[in-house]
Design a protein around this motif. Sequence first.
Motif, short mmCIF file in Angstrom:
data_model
loop_
_atom_site.label_atom_id
_atom_site.label_comp_id
_atom_site.label_asym_id
_atom_site.label_seq_id
_atom_site.Cartn_x
_atom_site.Cartn_y
_atom_site.Cartn_z
N CYS A 3 0.93 -1.21 -0.16
CA CYS A 3 0.10 -0.13 0.06
C CYS A 3 0.87 1.34 -0.24
O CYS A 3 1.68 1.49 0.73
CB CYS A 3 -0.95 0.02 1.24
N THR A 11 -3.28 -6.23 0.62
CA THR A 11 -3.97 -5.41 -0.17
C THR A 11 -4.91 -6.52 -1.18
O THR A 11 -4.37 -7.63 -1.24
CB THR A 11 -3.19 -4.59 -1.31
N VAL A 14 -9.80 -4.70 -6.38
CA VAL A 14 -11.08 -4.41 -6.45
C VAL A 14 -11.66 -4.36 -7.97
O VAL A 14 -12.74 -4.89 -8.00
CB VAL A 14 -11.45 -2.89 -5.85
N ARG A 28 -7.59 -1.85 -9.94
CA ARG A 28 -7.80 -0.91 -8.83
C ARG A 28 -7.71 -1.70 -7.50
O ARG A 28 -8.16 -2.78 -7.44
CB ARG A 28 -9.16 -0.49 -9.05
N ARG A 29 -6.97 -1.26 -6.57
CA ARG A 29 -6.67 -2.06 -5.43
C ARG A 29 -7.21 -1.30 -4.06
O ARG A 29 -7.29 0.06 -4.16
CB ARG A 29 -5.01 -2.46 -5.30
N GLU A 30 -7.25 -2.01 -3.10
CA GLU A 30 -7.88 -1.35 -1.80
C GLU A 30 -6.85 -2.04 -0.63
O GLU A 30 -6.73 -3.48 -0.62
CB GLU A 30 -9.17 -1.76 -1.28
N CYS A 31 -6.25 -1.22 0.26
CA CYS A 31 -5.52 -1.63 1.38
C CYS A 31 -6.31 -2.27 2.31
O CYS A 31 -7.47 -1.67 2.86
CB CYS A 31 -4.83 -0.60 1.98
N SER A 35 -7.85 0.75 4.43
CA SER A 35 -9.10 0.92 3.42
C SER A 35 -8.75 2.05 2.17
O SER A 35 -9.87 2.26 1.66
CB SER A 35 -10.24 1.42 4.21
N LYS A 36 -7.63 2.60 2.08
CA LYS A 36 -7.48 3.63 0.94
C LYS A 36 -7.26 2.74 -0.37
O LYS A 36 -6.78 1.50 -0.30
CB LYS A 36 -5.99 4.31 1.21
N ARG A 37 -7.64 3.35 -1.41
CA ARG A 37 -7.67 2.74 -2.73
C ARG A 37 -6.42 3.51 -3.60
O ARG A 37 -6.11 4.68 -3.55
CB ARG A 37 -8.90 2.81 -3.35
N THR A 39 -4.14 2.60 -7.72
CA THR A 39 -4.22 1.79 -8.93
C THR A 39 -3.00 1.50 -9.17
O THR A 39 -1.90 2.13 -9.23
CB THR A 39 -4.62 2.82 -10.20
#
Length: 151
Positions: A3, A11, A14, A28-31, A35-37, A39
């Motif tokens: 992240c 991570t 998404v 597109r990824r999310e930690c 919870s932050k996203r 790319t």
Amino acid sequence: MHCPFCQSEDTKVVDTRVSEDGYSIRRRRECVVCSKRFTTQESMVLMVVKRDGSSEPFNREKVVSGVRKACKGRPIEEELLKQLGIHVERDLRSRGVAEVKAEEVGLAILEPLRLLDEVAYMRFASVYQHFNSLEDYSKAIDQLHAARLHE
């Protein structure tokens, strides 16, 4: 994948999309921790082996730039140059190899450039193929005439 915000290795993906050119994937990824996203972009690197033996990643813009010089003063739209660059890259990537010689890149440019503009083709070919005499130009013009007859 770390992240970029909290450096966590946890991570999740998404969303995944293939890029317009088809040679890279955007994720597109999310930690899971913060919870932050963010790319990421994944792509296969096509290497070009230059005449001196060194290698560098294929750069479509270098193809377009070289062709643009050959097309200087010709009535050719920028979009057509970009399409030629895409065509050359597709041709090279379709070979299924990780490396191509710089000479192969030049050869891959010649035919689509001939179809786009014969004058630009002659300019590019004269530099790329090291024309040294009027006979070299004459042979190339004869080949253009023969290609026209076979189209």
